[in-house]
Design a protein around this motif. Structure first.
Motif, PDB file in Angstrom:
ATOM      1  N   GLU A  21       0.840  -1.181   0.000  1.00 55.98           N
ATOM      2  CA  GLU A  21       0.000   0.000   0.000  1.00 55.98           C
ATOM      3  C   GLU A  21       0.887   1.247   0.000  1.00 55.98           C
ATOM      4  O   GLU A  21       1.821   1.354   0.811  1.00 55.98           O
ATOM      5  CB  GLU A  21      -0.922  -0.020   1.228  1.00 55.98           C
ATOM      6  CG  GLU A  21      -2.329   0.382   0.857  1.00 55.98           C
ATOM      7  CD  GLU A  21      -3.256   0.439   2.049  1.00 55.98           C
ATOM      8  OE1 GLU A  21      -3.351  -0.586   2.767  1.00 55.98           O
ATOM      9  OE2 GLU A  21      -3.892   1.486   2.244  1.00 55.98           O
ATOM     10  N   SER A  22       0.601   2.156  -0.894  1.00 57.19           N
ATOM     11  CA  SER A  22       1.496   3.312  -1.083  1.00 57.19           C
ATOM     12  C   SER A  22       1.652   4.117   0.198  1.00 57.19           C
ATOM     13  O   SER A  22       2.716   4.677   0.469  1.00 57.19           O
ATOM     14  CB  SER A  22       0.963   4.216  -2.192  1.00 57.19           C
ATOM     15  OG  SER A  22       0.728   3.463  -3.349  1.00 57.19           O
ATOM     16  N   SER A  23       0.585   4.161   1.005  1.00 59.68           N
ATOM     17  CA  SER A  23       0.651   4.948   2.245  1.00 59.68           C
ATOM     18  C   SER A  23       1.649   4.349   3.236  1.00 59.68           C
ATOM     19  O   SER A  23       2.052   5.007   4.189  1.00 59.68           O
ATOM     20  CB  SER A  23      -0.731   5.029   2.891  1.00 59.68           C
ATOM     21  OG  SER A  23      -1.170   3.731   3.236  1.00 59.68           O
ATOM     22  N   GLN A  24       2.052   3.081   3.014  1.00 63.73           N
ATOM     23  CA  GLN A  24       3.012   2.434   3.912  1.00 63.73           C
ATOM     24  C   GLN A  24       4.454   2.745   3.528  1.00 63.73           C
ATOM     25  O   GLN A  24       5.376   2.378   4.249  1.00 63.73           O
ATOM     26  CB  GLN A  24       2.821   0.905   3.889  1.00 63.73           C
ATOM     27  CG  GLN A  24       1.464   0.437   4.362  1.00 63.73           C
ATOM     28  CD  GLN A  24       1.215   0.793   5.810  1.00 63.73           C
ATOM     29  OE1 GLN A  24       2.060   0.572   6.660  1.00 63.73           O
ATOM     30  NE2 GLN A  24       0.052   1.368   6.092  1.00 63.73           N
ATOM     31  N   VAL A  25       4.602   3.374   2.376  1.00 59.56           N
ATOM     32  CA  VAL A  25       5.965   3.703   1.942  1.00 59.56           C
ATOM     33  C   VAL A  25       6.379   5.028   2.578  1.00 59.56           C
ATOM     34  O   VAL A  25       5.677   6.026   2.448  1.00 59.56           O
ATOM     35  CB  VAL A  25       6.030   3.829   0.405  1.00 59.56           C
ATOM     36  CG1 VAL A  25       7.415   4.309  -0.029  1.00 59.56           C
ATOM     37  CG2 VAL A  25       5.687   2.499  -0.245  1.00 59.56           C
ATOM     38  N   PHE A  26       7.490   5.010   3.322  1.00 55.32           N
ATOM     39  CA  PHE A  26       8.004   6.257   3.883  1.00 55.32           C
ATOM     40  C   PHE A  26       9.175   6.686   3.022  1.00 55.32           C
ATOM     41  O   PHE A  26      10.134   5.931   2.848  1.00 55.32           O
ATOM     42  CB  PHE A  26       8.435   6.049   5.340  1.00 55.32           C
ATOM     43  CG  PHE A  26       8.791   7.332   6.029  1.00 55.32           C
ATOM     44  CD1 PHE A  26       7.791   8.183   6.495  1.00 55.32           C
ATOM     45  CD2 PHE A  26      10.111   7.706   6.184  1.00 55.32           C
ATOM     46  CE1 PHE A  26       8.115   9.382   7.109  1.00 55.32           C
ATOM     47  CE2 PHE A  26      10.441   8.913   6.802  1.00 55.32           C
ATOM     48  CZ  PHE A  26       9.446   9.751   7.276  1.00 55.32           C
ATOM     49  N   ALA A  27       9.075   7.855   2.438  1.00 56.39           N
ATOM     50  CA  ALA A  27      10.040   8.259   1.428  1.00 56.39           C
ATOM     51  C   ALA A  27      10.980   9.335   1.942  1.00 56.39           C
ATOM     52  O   ALA A  27      10.656  10.065   2.883  1.00 56.39           O
ATOM     53  CB  ALA A  27       9.306   8.770   0.190  1.00 56.39           C
TER      54      ALA A  27
END
Lengths: 95, 250
Positions: A56-62
């Protein structure tokens, strides 16, 4: 789910055995099962892969683009970190 | 003269062809782009299956007609698909329920047809089974998602079940064509598929918190070439190019 939109998922495809999963794009899906199926339909229709990961994209911390000077520039002046100063013996095949 | 292998192959082919044509109507109209692609992928799989089957039917018929002739130049009462697959797309729930009932039948059908004594049918079944497994997974998950989803999605999928379940029994239709070919080990005895079919239906419905409609009303006729009112429109659109420009190719 808060909004009307389904969450966004990042898609990673392994193109063949032995290679790593590579990010190929993103899709919308209501749940993880659907995300794998949508990824299959959108990104592997032309035999691009043998394995799919979805996150899930929201789980990616960039990393923050504003920090890129501090994060990445210092490496530019440290060419000795690249293994280009070694002679590769003839007996060694493909590296 | 009767040609049982031709008729049998044509019936299977027509189910794939007509459902593929129906599903392809979703192209560009899916609820989201990912599902649009999924539905049209399934449509393409079905049309691919129909192509293999119609090519084999043309060989079995041996009257000089090609697979394209069979697909595009028959009259309405010469198509032998079940009435289920020609039903209109309706809303997304109707499309998914139609697909799910069909996939749930096709799965054990292809599993059994793989062991046909007819090598060509067995090979087509083996290839198509892999596609059908995915179709079934896709449609089943949607049934569960919608049934066990919101009040609105539950109502829609339930309405679709009431609308379409009466067409499900025709999938098991058999006549002398089947009996003759069963005795030669070519055709599948569809009665033997009922336990697997029913088990899968109930397994999914239970998770979807849905129930089959009470009504025992059953419709059939497609296998004899009798179709429902929407079928004429479907083949008119499907055949348009070949009728307007005979023998055209691209």
């Amino acid at each position: 789910m808060a909004g009307k939109e389904w969450p966004l998922w990042e898609v990673f495809i392994r193109s063949k055995q032995g290679l790593n999963h590579k990010h190929v794009g993103s899709i919308h899906a209501a749940d993880a099962e659907m995300a794998v199926e949508n990824a299959r339909d959108v990104y592997t229709r032309r035999s691009e892969g043998i394995s799919i990961w979805v996150v899930e994209s929201s789980q990616v911390f960039a990393s923050d683009p504003a920090d890129s000077d501090a994060l990445f520039e210092p490496a530019n002046s440290k060419i000795y970190r690249h293994p280009t100063f070694y002679e590769v013996p003839d007996g060694v095949g493909h590296m | 003269m009767k040609n049982n292998l031709f008729t049998y192959t044509l019936r299977i082919a027509d189910d794939s062809l007509i459902l593929g044509q129906r599903l392809s109507e979703w192209c560009g109209h899916g609820p989201i782009i990912e599902e649009d692609i999924a539905l049209t992928n399934i449509a393409l799989d079905l049309i691919g299956q129909a192509t293999s089957l119609l090519e084999y039917a043309a060989v079995a018929e041996n009257k000089g007609r090609s697979a394209d002739d069979l697909a595009f130049l028959r009259f309405e009462n010469q198509y032998f698909n079940t009435q289920l697959v020609e039903q209109k797309n309706g809303d997304f729930a109707v499309t998914i329920v139609r697909q799910w009932i069909f996939d749930t039948f096709r799965l054990p059908f292809y599993e059994a047809l793989q062991h046909s004594s007819d090598k060509q049918l067995a090979a087509i079944a083996e290839k198509s089974l892999k596609e059908t497994k995915y179709h079934w997974k896709h449609s089943s998950e949607w049934i569960i998602r919608m049934g066990d989803g919101t009040e609105e999605s539950n109502k829609r999928v339930n309405d679709a079940l009431i609308l379409l379940w009466k067409f499900s029994d025709e999938l098991f239709y058999m006549d002398d064509v089947d009996k003759e070919l069963i005795s030669q080990g070519i055709a599948v005895d569809l009665e033997t598929l009922r336990p697997a079919f029913n088990e899968r239906i109930h397994y999914v419905l239970q998770q979807a918190t849905l129930q089959l409609p009470d009504s025992k009303w059953k419709l059939s006729g497609g296998r004899q070439g009798r179709h429902t009112e929407h079928f004429g429109h479907l083949i008119a659109e499907m055949q348009y190019m070949q009728r307007a420009y005979p023998n055209m190719e691209w």
